[in-house]
Each structure stands twice: as C-alpha cells, then as structure tokens.
Design a protein around this motif. Structure first.
Motif, short mmCIF file in Angstrom:
data_model
loop_
_atom_site.label_atom_id
_atom_site.label_comp_id
_atom_site.label_asym_id
_atom_site.label_seq_id
_atom_site.Cartn_x
_atom_site.Cartn_y
_atom_site.Cartn_z
N ASN A 128 -7.88 3.22 -4.76
CA ASN A 128 -7.52 3.83 -3.48
C ASN A 128 -8.67 3.69 -2.50
O ASN A 128 -9.85 3.71 -2.90
CB ASN A 128 -7.23 5.32 -3.64
CG ASN A 128 -6.06 5.61 -4.55
OD1 ASN A 128 -4.97 5.89 -4.10
ND2 ASN A 128 -6.28 5.53 -5.85
N ALA A 186 -6.00 9.35 1.25
CA ALA A 186 -6.32 8.05 0.67
C ALA A 186 -5.14 7.11 0.78
O ALA A 186 -3.99 7.53 0.96
CB ALA A 186 -6.75 8.19 -0.79
N THR A 230 0.84 -1.19 0.00
CA THR A 230 0.00 0.00 0.00
C THR A 230 0.88 1.25 0.00
O THR A 230 2.08 1.18 0.31
CB THR A 230 -0.90 0.06 1.26
OG1 THR A 230 -0.06 0.10 2.43
CG2 THR A 230 -1.85 -1.14 1.33
N LEU A 238 -3.44 4.04 -1.48
CA LEU A 238 -3.38 3.33 -2.75
C LEU A 238 -3.11 1.85 -2.47
O LEU A 238 -2.19 1.52 -1.71
CB LEU A 238 -2.26 3.90 -3.61
CG LEU A 238 -1.93 3.16 -4.92
CD1 LEU A 238 -3.08 3.27 -5.91
CD2 LEU A 238 -0.64 3.71 -5.53
#
Length: 195
Positions: free
Chosen positions: A87, A98, A43, A100
């Motif tokens: 996201n 956010a 992430t 990803l």
C-alpha cells in the motif's frame, strides 16, 4: 524509459484521486537479481478512520497501522494469509489512509518474475495484490519505506483509460463493501479477474 521519480507532492492528493492517479505509473523494485518494472493497472482506496474496510477504521492505531498516520508516499505493507500486500500511504499526517496496489503489468525484469513465480501463466503472475509482491520480491522488510528512495519507488508513466468498481475481498464491512473505490485500466489483461 524515462526514470523520473514521482515528486513527494504527488502523494499529497486526496486518497481517491491518488488511487486513480497511480494508474499508469511505473512501480520499480531494484531487486538483488536486477530491476523489475511494472505499470500499475489496478488500485483500491482506503479512507482510514471513516472507512469500515480500512485497518485504521475508527482511528485504530496499532503497531501494524502506525505508518499510515505518518507522511504520505511511504509504504504500508501487511500480511494476509501467506501474502504480503503493498500500500501507498496517503492523506495528511495523522489521517491514516492508503492506496492498495492490486495489479501491475510487467514492463521489465520478466526473467526475475518468472523465477519468483515459476510455472504461473504470464497474465496470472501479477494480477492480484499478493501475486505482484511475490513476483517483484517485495516483503514486509519494506514497511515504512519512503518511495523517494531505492530499492522501491514509483516513476512517471502515462495516463490510461480507467473504470471504477467496488473493492474486492472485504465482505464483512457493511456499506463500505460497495463503495466504488477500486480503479483499474480498461481492457488491460493484467487486471485481477473480479469485475
């Protein structure tokens, strides 16, 4: 596999903590051809208005970034070149942050993944943010979708050993280029090749 969906409160963690906590959870897409499940193994956190690498840097509010200003636990999709990127909206309402989803390890639905990514070697099918959305059949149609509902949601997984490093593919973002906001499961072969 237990199919306990993550509670809405899970997404209310601070964005960096959420990016770490999403590792080991399972992303589920109930695709037209069947269910696909992948363990989240990589992430990146984007801290909105204060993060030069975020689309919402400086509080930029556009049609594209609008969903980021809303409730955490919703989907922010955008397109880069020919890829759709997925996201998870984070941060309090009005704070456009956010996470990803960069890579997943396929758990179920390998035949569907093979059909969506024909001729691609197994470890290269989902080891990047554009690759995994192609593999799972995730499109821009899911922009704004709540992860509490089908067809796309996240279920409880397992804790994993992880490492942190700088984010990838953001060369023109000043000091933000070097922030250690990328998190990935240690020694997982599905993590993207950037180290």
């Amino acid at each position: 596999m237990m199919m306990k969906r993550l509670d809405p409160s899970f997404y209310e963690q601070p964005t960096i903590e959420l990016a770490r906590s999403l590792l080991g959870q399972y992303l589920v897409h109930n695709h037209l051809d069947g269910q696909i499940v992948g363990k989240i193994v990589e992430t990146e956190a984007y801290l909105g208005a204060v993060d030069r690498a975020a689309h919402s840097f400086g509080g930029r509010r556009t049609n594209r970034t609008e969903v980021m200003f809303g409730m955490p636990g919703h989907v922010y999709t955008y397109q880069m070149h020919t890829h759709t990127l997925l996201n998870v909206v984070s941060g309090p309402v009005g704070t456009p942050e956010a996470v990803l989803i960069r890579a997943i390890e396929p758990i179920e639905g390998q035949a569907i993944i093979e059909a969506n990514r024909p001729g691609i070697k197994r470890f290269d099918q989902t080891n990047g943010p554009g690759k995994l959305t192609k593999a799972l059949g995730i499109t821009m149609d899911l922009y704004g979708h709540s992860l509490q509902h089908e067809p796309l949601y996240i279920i409880e997984g397992e804790s994993v050993d992880f490492e942190a490093g700088p984010r990838v593919g953001i060369p023109n973002t000043g000091e933000a280029r070097d922030y250690p906001y990328r998190f990935f499961e240690r020694d997982n072969p599905y993590v993207s090749k950037f180290r």
